[in-house]
Design a protein around this motif. Structure first.
Motif, PDB file in Angstrom:
ATOM      1  N   MET A  55       0.835  -1.177   0.000  1.00 21.34           N
ATOM      2  CA  MET A  55       0.000   0.000   0.000  1.00 21.34           C
ATOM      3  C   MET A  55       0.880   1.240   0.000  1.00 21.34           C
ATOM      4  O   MET A  55       1.918   1.258   0.623  1.00 21.34           O
ATOM      5  N   SER A  56       0.436   2.261  -0.667  1.00 21.02           N
ATOM      6  CA  SER A  56       1.256   3.450  -0.818  1.00 21.02           C
ATOM      7  C   SER A  56       1.249   4.338   0.423  1.00 21.02           C
ATOM      8  O   SER A  56       2.042   5.239   0.526  1.00 21.02           O
ATOM      9  N   ASN A  57       0.366   4.075   1.347  1.00 23.85           N
ATOM     10  CA  ASN A  57       0.243   4.906   2.533  1.00 23.85           C
ATOM     11  C   ASN A  57      -0.114   3.985   3.694  1.00 23.85           C
ATOM     12  O   ASN A  57      -1.026   3.197   3.586  1.00 23.85           O
ATOM     13  N   ASP A  58       0.603   4.100   4.804  1.00 24.02           N
ATOM     14  CA  ASP A  58       0.298   3.214   5.922  1.00 24.02           C
ATOM     15  C   ASP A  58      -0.556   3.887   6.987  1.00 24.02           C
ATOM     16  O   ASP A  58      -0.630   3.427   8.109  1.00 24.02           O
ATOM     17  N   GLN A  59      -1.240   4.955   6.628  1.00 25.49           N
ATOM     18  CA  GLN A  59      -2.157   5.620   7.551  1.00 25.49           C
ATOM     19  C   GLN A  59      -3.273   4.649   7.938  1.00 25.49           C
ATOM     20  O   GLN A  59      -3.800   3.942   7.092  1.00 25.49           O
ATOM     21  N   VAL A  60      -3.616   4.624   9.214  1.00 26.53           N
ATOM     22  CA  VAL A  60      -4.685   3.761   9.715  1.00 26.53           C
ATOM     23  C   VAL A  60      -5.831   4.650  10.191  1.00 26.53           C
ATOM     24  O   VAL A  60      -5.624   5.622  10.920  1.00 26.53           O
ATOM     25  N   TYR A  61      -7.049   4.284   9.753  1.00 25.24           N
ATOM     26  CA  TYR A  61      -8.254   5.010  10.161  1.00 25.24           C
ATOM     27  C   TYR A  61      -9.165   4.049  10.896  1.00 25.24           C
ATOM     28  O   TYR A  61      -9.341   2.906  10.481  1.00 25.24           O
ATOM     29  N   LYS A  62      -9.741   4.522  12.010  1.00 24.61           N
ATOM     30  CA  LYS A  62     -10.621   3.704  12.827  1.00 24.61           C
ATOM     31  C   LYS A  62     -12.075   4.014  12.526  1.00 24.61           C
ATOM     32  O   LYS A  62     -12.429   5.145  12.215  1.00 24.61           O
ATOM     33  N   GLY A  63     -12.900   2.967  12.639  1.00 26.79           N
ATOM     34  CA  GLY A  63     -14.326   3.128  12.440  1.00 26.79           C
ATOM     35  C   GLY A  63     -15.087   2.195  13.353  1.00 26.79           C
ATOM     36  O   GLY A  63     -14.507   1.321  13.998  1.00 26.79           O
ATOM     37  N   SER A  64     -16.404   2.391  13.402  1.00 25.53           N
ATOM     38  CA  SER A  64     -17.241   1.525  14.231  1.00 25.53           C
ATOM     39  C   SER A  64     -18.681   1.575  13.754  1.00 25.53           C
ATOM     40  O   SER A  64     -19.072   2.458  12.986  1.00 25.53           O
ATOM     41  N   CYS A  65     -19.452   0.634  14.263  1.00 24.43           N
ATOM     42  CA  CYS A  65     -20.887   0.653  14.022  1.00 24.43           C
ATOM     43  C   CYS A  65     -21.499   1.786  14.853  1.00 24.43           C
ATOM     44  O   CYS A  65     -20.792   2.502  15.566  1.00 24.43           O
ATOM     45  N   PHE A  66     -22.793   1.920  14.809  1.00 27.20           N
ATOM     46  CA  PHE A  66     -23.516   2.995  15.501  1.00 27.20           C
ATOM     47  C   PHE A  66     -23.308   2.976  17.020  1.00 27.20           C
ATOM     48  O   PHE A  66     -23.104   4.010  17.647  1.00 27.20           O
ATOM     49  N   CYS A  67     -23.309   1.784  17.631  1.00 29.86           N
ATOM     50  CA  CYS A  67     -23.176   1.691  19.091  1.00 29.86           C
ATOM     51  C   CYS A  67     -21.748   1.459  19.566  1.00 29.86           C
ATOM     52  O   CYS A  67     -21.466   1.556  20.752  1.00 29.86           O
ATOM     53  N   GLY A  68     -20.847   1.116  18.653  1.00 29.74           N
ATOM     54  CA  GLY A  68     -19.453   0.876  19.022  1.00 29.74           C
ATOM     55  C   GLY A  68     -19.128  -0.558  19.382  1.00 29.74           C
ATOM     56  O   GLY A  68     -17.992  -0.859  19.732  1.00 29.74           O
ATOM     57  N   ALA A  69     -20.100  -1.474  19.303  1.00 27.57           N
ATOM     58  CA  ALA A  69     -19.839  -2.880  19.618  1.00 27.57           C
ATOM     59  C   ALA A  69     -18.899  -3.520  18.599  1.00 27.57           C
ATOM     60  O   ALA A  69     -18.173  -4.454  18.929  1.00 27.57           O
ATOM     61  N   VAL A  70     -18.931  -3.019  17.371  1.00 29.41           N
ATOM     62  CA  VAL A  70     -18.032  -3.507  16.323  1.00 29.41           C
ATOM     63  C   VAL A  70     -17.109  -2.361  15.929  1.00 29.41           C
ATOM     64  O   VAL A  70     -17.561  -1.246  15.675  1.00 29.41           O
ATOM     65  N   GLU A  71     -15.813  -2.645  15.935  1.00 32.03           N
ATOM     66  CA  GLU A  71     -14.830  -1.650  15.517  1.00 32.03           C
ATOM     67  C   GLU A  71     -13.967  -2.242  14.416  1.00 32.03           C
ATOM     68  O   GLU A  71     -13.776  -3.453  14.347  1.00 32.03           O
ATOM     69  N   LEU A  72     -13.444  -1.349  13.566  1.00 30.61           N
ATOM     70  CA  LEU A  72     -12.600  -1.785  12.464  1.00 30.61           C
ATOM     71  C   LEU A  72     -11.548  -0.744  12.178  1.00 30.61           C
ATOM     72  O   LEU A  72     -11.616   0.387  12.665  1.00 30.61           O
ATOM     73  N   THR A  73     -10.568  -1.158  11.392  1.00 33.04           N
ATOM     74  CA  THR A  73      -9.583  -0.218  10.859  1.00 33.04           C
ATOM     75  C   THR A  73      -9.470  -0.452   9.361  1.00 33.04           C
ATOM     76  O   THR A  73      -9.705  -1.554   8.864  1.00 33.04           O
ATOM     77  N   VAL A  74      -9.128   0.621   8.658  1.00 27.88           N
ATOM     78  CA  VAL A  74      -8.734   0.533   7.257  1.00 27.88           C
ATOM     79  C   VAL A  74      -7.344   1.137   7.177  1.00 27.88           C
ATOM     80  O   VAL A  74      -7.042   2.116   7.869  1.00 27.88           O
ATOM     81  N   THR A  75      -6.494   0.539   6.360  1.00 34.25           N
ATOM     82  CA  THR A  75      -5.104   0.965   6.290  1.00 34.25           C
ATOM     83  C   THR A  75      -4.725   1.301   4.856  1.00 34.25           C
ATOM     84  O   THR A  75      -5.052   0.563   3.931  1.00 34.25           O
TER      85      THR A  75
END
Length: 144
Positions: free
Chosen positions: A1-21
């Motif tokens: 990947m050309s950029n190793d920036q990580v962004y965090k996300g979640s569902c509406f209540c926060g029970a599920v969290e994810l990252t995209v890199t």
């Protein structure tokens, strides 16, 4: 990947969290009927990522899946019903909804399935009848 920036996300209540890199393969707006109904809005803002760039970091057991077609495995949180992402196995990409990753610098580059639009958007961004030719569509452009 050309950029190793990580962004965090979640569902509406926060029970599920994810990252995209890194950087997505594409960003834009989908106007198809399925996305409109799923998102309960006139248009859906998408970010498409290679599967290895998307990681569920919390609550994977709390994710449910619905598949109206084999092209789209839509995923949401079982607790709050918040939409998280859509796996597109035939494209080899995952759509993490732009609203799920609030700090990501979203810059739409295309409108897809614009022939189905119910909301005309005059933003100078290319409008495609379906999807780009390299993704199996016609690649046909439509006027704003």
């Amino acid at each position: 990947m050309s950029n190793d920036q990580v962004y965090k996300g979640s569902c509406f209540c926060g029970a599920v969290e994810l990252t995209v890199t890194g950087e997505p393969a594409a960003m834009g707006y989908c106007h198809c009927e399925s996305c409109r109904h799923w998102s309960a809005g006139p248009v859906n803002a998408f970010t498409l990522w290679k599967p290895e760039a998307v990681k569920i970091t919390k609550g994977e057991e709390n994710i449910a899946t619905f598949s109206k077609t084999p092209q789209s495995l839509r995923k949401w949180c079982k607790s709050c019903g918040g939409h998280i992402l859509t796996d597109h196995p035939t494209m080899g990409l995952i759509d993490v909804y732009a609203a799920v990753i609030p700090d990501f610098p979203y810059e739409p580059g295309v409108h897809v399935h614009y022939q189905e639009t119910v909301l005309r958007i005059h933003d100078g961004v290319p409008k495609l009848k379906d999807v780009p030719a390299e993704m199996g569509g016609s690649g046909e452009s439509l006027p704003e």
